[in-house]
Design an enzyme around this catalytic site. Structure first.
Site, PDB file in Angstrom:
ATOM      1  N   GLN A 152       0.529  -1.263  -0.220  1.00 13.76           N
ATOM      2  CA  GLN A 152       0.044  -0.116   0.183  1.00 13.76           C
ATOM      3  C   GLN A 152       0.717   1.517  -0.369  1.00 13.76           C
ATOM      4  O   GLN A 152       1.787   1.384   0.311  1.00 13.76           O
ATOM      5  CB  GLN A 152      -0.716  -0.023   1.351  1.00 13.76           C
ATOM      6  CG  GLN A 152      -1.701  -0.886   1.374  1.00 13.76           C
ATOM      7  CD  GLN A 152      -2.878  -0.670   2.307  1.00 13.76           C
ATOM      8  OE1 GLN A 152      -3.169  -1.298   2.899  1.00 13.76           O
ATOM      9  NE2 GLN A 152      -3.888   0.105   1.992  1.00 13.76           N
ATOM     10  N   HIS A 153       0.066   2.500  -0.292  1.00 11.06           N
ATOM     11  CA  HIS A 153       1.004   3.686   0.398  1.00 11.06           C
ATOM     12  C   HIS A 153       2.084   4.104  -0.573  1.00 11.06           C
ATOM     13  O   HIS A 153       2.130   4.878  -0.465  1.00 11.06           O
ATOM     14  CB  HIS A 153       1.188   3.919   1.075  1.00 11.06           C
ATOM     15  CG  HIS A 153       0.504   3.341   2.426  1.00 11.06           C
ATOM     16  ND1 HIS A 153      -0.700   3.718   2.879  1.00 11.06           N
ATOM     17  CD2 HIS A 153       0.990   2.745   3.384  1.00 11.06           C
ATOM     18  CE1 HIS A 153      -1.578   3.218   3.794  1.00 11.06           C
ATOM     19  NE2 HIS A 153      -0.606   2.408   3.910  1.00 11.06           N
ATOM     20  N   ASP A 207      -2.501  -4.421   0.029  1.00  8.55           N
ATOM     21  CA  ASP A 207      -1.716  -6.843   0.741  1.00  8.55           C
ATOM     22  C   ASP A 207      -2.966  -6.794   1.437  1.00  8.55           C
ATOM     23  O   ASP A 207      -3.060  -7.823   2.014  1.00  8.55           O
ATOM     24  CB  ASP A 207      -0.343  -6.253   0.476  1.00  8.55           C
ATOM     25  CG  ASP A 207      -0.102  -5.164   1.750  1.00  8.55           C
ATOM     26  OD1 ASP A 207      -0.542  -4.338   2.205  1.00  8.55           O
ATOM     27  OD2 ASP A 207       1.733  -5.182   1.321  1.00  8.55           O
TER      28      ASP A 207
END
Length: 499
Positions: A79-80, A241
């Site tokens: 992520q991110h 994820d």
């Protein structure tokens, strides 16, 4: 022909899992390791081309007969991350990752522009924490001005792999929650948070459309040919994820707590809708199944145990033996395992520390136990927060590389006071992506059954690796856990004063 694949783009590796849904068995798992560019300023970057090379090699390592049977692919991604593309779809710079804390000052700038920490929560459901995608934009504007000037598309890691597979750009709400720009209550981009990130530019023009979690799109013919796949393969919306691990561990309905012991540690639950906390004690994310996924992320989990193992030259499996030879509390040795700074609590510039050292406990065995206990205590805070919000749990579904350690599974059961269940399939994120691909493939075929039915059908628990709380050990952990909380309070106060 119902064979599906889950592709997980992690920080340390790319993994491909191929699953036969008719016979409920995994046909193949392939993996390729990844490197990480690390900077002294807290930067953590990878080149997106590395992900594609690794993913293509995973497919190449499959038998041709297995590739021929794949009908759908789902993508899970860390992520991110921030993947900047120009108007032609070319990558402009390395991707800044979830564990990149170099933009922590930009987090504060965005929140100040939005009206403060609590106002960010009021606007979109979440504050802007270290590692969130939003902070990487003003950092790029300052440090890579040419990249920012040419920026045409903002993608997350899993979005970029979907783009490579299909030629199309989209985001789904689960992974989009981690940008800091999505209003999780309405599942729409927050204009106010985008303006707080850059008041002089319409960043919404760089964001792809938001799609439903059960969407799928056809694979691009050229990519299919390159990978040796059928042109009929469909690619699902995918997700972050953690969202995929929720599916892969069967956490798609209330009552189950999933804990992932990976590079980062995560703890999350399923709710009917996003659950927002006014104090931001957890990330109020959407799930990749249409509901909510309240999540606590710590940035240091196997990072801590792995770092200690490397520093003391421990061989594979030796750490578990050392845990068995020591007792809860590590003889008074306590670690705050913030090697990468920390997100929960919000201490991006914090560093790891040892407390209570004595001649008797300053040994590699006790330091290793202190690292494992510290990582576990950090996650236990998340359980406390969610329980205070009124959520209740009957069991923990454990996943991630650390879950392969029997002593760590037992430690989680004892510290959390809940039975630990282990899915047979340990690659939770990749398996979840495969199951989401199955769900989307069925939707495309006009089968509108729910993801809950799929999870019940395919997520199987491994009874031989379950763990139950031991009353004596659970009692022994209570004082060390309180000491952890006390030391954490001291650290937070010190950072508040210095900040």
């Amino acid at each position: 022909m119902s064979v599906v694949a889950g592709l997980d783009i992690g920080t340390q590796s790319v993994k491909l899992l191929v699953y036969d849904t008719a016979h409920r068995r995994t046909l193949a798992i392939r993996a390729q390791s990844l490197t990480l560019d690390e900077g002294h300023d807290g930067s953590r970057e990878q080149h997106p081309a590395w992900w594609i090379t690794a993913a293509a090699q995973c497919f190449a390592d499959l038998d041709a007969a297995v590739r021929d049977r794949i009908v759908a692919i789902g993508v899970s991604g860390q992520q991110h991350g921030f993947v900047p593309l120009d108007a032609a779809g070319e990558v402009l710079a390395p991707a800044k990752l979830w564990c990149d804390t170099s933009s922590w000052r930009e987090c504060e700038e965005i929140m100040a522009a939005a009206g403060g920490y609590r106002q960010c929560i009021a606007l979109a459901g979440n504050p802007i924490l270290a590692g969130y995608t939003a902070s990487k934009l003003p950092w790029t504007r300052k440090h890579r001005p040419d990249v920012y000037r040419r920026l045409a598309s903002i993608l997350l890691p899993h979005d970029y792999i979907n783009f490579w597979l299909t030629g199309e750009r989209w985001m789904e709400c689960g992974d989009a929650s981690g940008t800091g720009w999505l209003d999780v209550r309405t599942r729409r981009w927050s204009g106010a948070m985008l303006a707080a990130t850059d008041a002089d530019r319409d960043l919404s023009a760089c964001l792809p459309p938001l799609v439903d979690a059960h969407l799928s799109a056809p694979i691009a013919p050229a990519t299919a040919d390159a990978l040796g796949l059928s042109h009929e393969v469909r690619v699902s919306a995918g997700g972050g994820d953690n969202m995929m691990a929720a599916i892969g561990t069967g956490n798609v309905a209330p009552g189950i707590l999933s804990v992932s012991l990976g590079t980062s540690g995560t703890l999350f639950a399923s709710t009917e809708r996003p659950l927002v906390d006014d104090d931001g004690l957890w990330a109020a994310f959407c799930s990749s199944t249409g509901g909510g996924l309240p999540l606590i992320c710590t940035m240091n989990c196997t990072v801590a145990t792995g770092g200690v193992a490397e520093a003391f030259g421990l061989e594979a499996g030796e750490g578990d033996r050392l845990i068995e030879d020591t007792t809860p509390g590590a003889e008074g040795l306590l670690m705050l395992p913030f090697f990468n700074g920390e997100r929960t609590p919000d201490l991006p510039s914090a560093r790891a520390s040892l407390h209570g050292m004595s001649p008797g406990n300053f040994t590699r065995a006790h330091v290793y136990r202190a690292a494992m206990e510290g990582a576990t205590y950090a996650l236990r805070q998340g359980l406390d927060a969610l329980c205070r919000a009124g959520l209740a749990f009957q069991a923990i579904r454990l996943t991630g590389g650390g879950a392969n350690s029997a002593p760590w599974r037992q430690m989680v059961a004892d510290v959390f006071g809940l039975p630990v269940e282990m899915p047979v399939q340990t690659e939770g994120a990749a398996f979840g992506a495969a199951l989401q691909a199955l769900w989307a493939w069925r939707h495309h075929a006009s089968d509108t059954g729910g993801i809950e039915e799929i999870a019940r059908e395919h997520v199987v628990l491994d009874e031989s690796r379950a763990a139950w709380p031991d009353a004596g050990r659970a009692q022994a952990y209570r004082e060390p856990y309180q000491q952890f909380l006390d030391q954490l309070t001291v650290l937070q106060q010190a950072h508040a004063v210095s900040g």
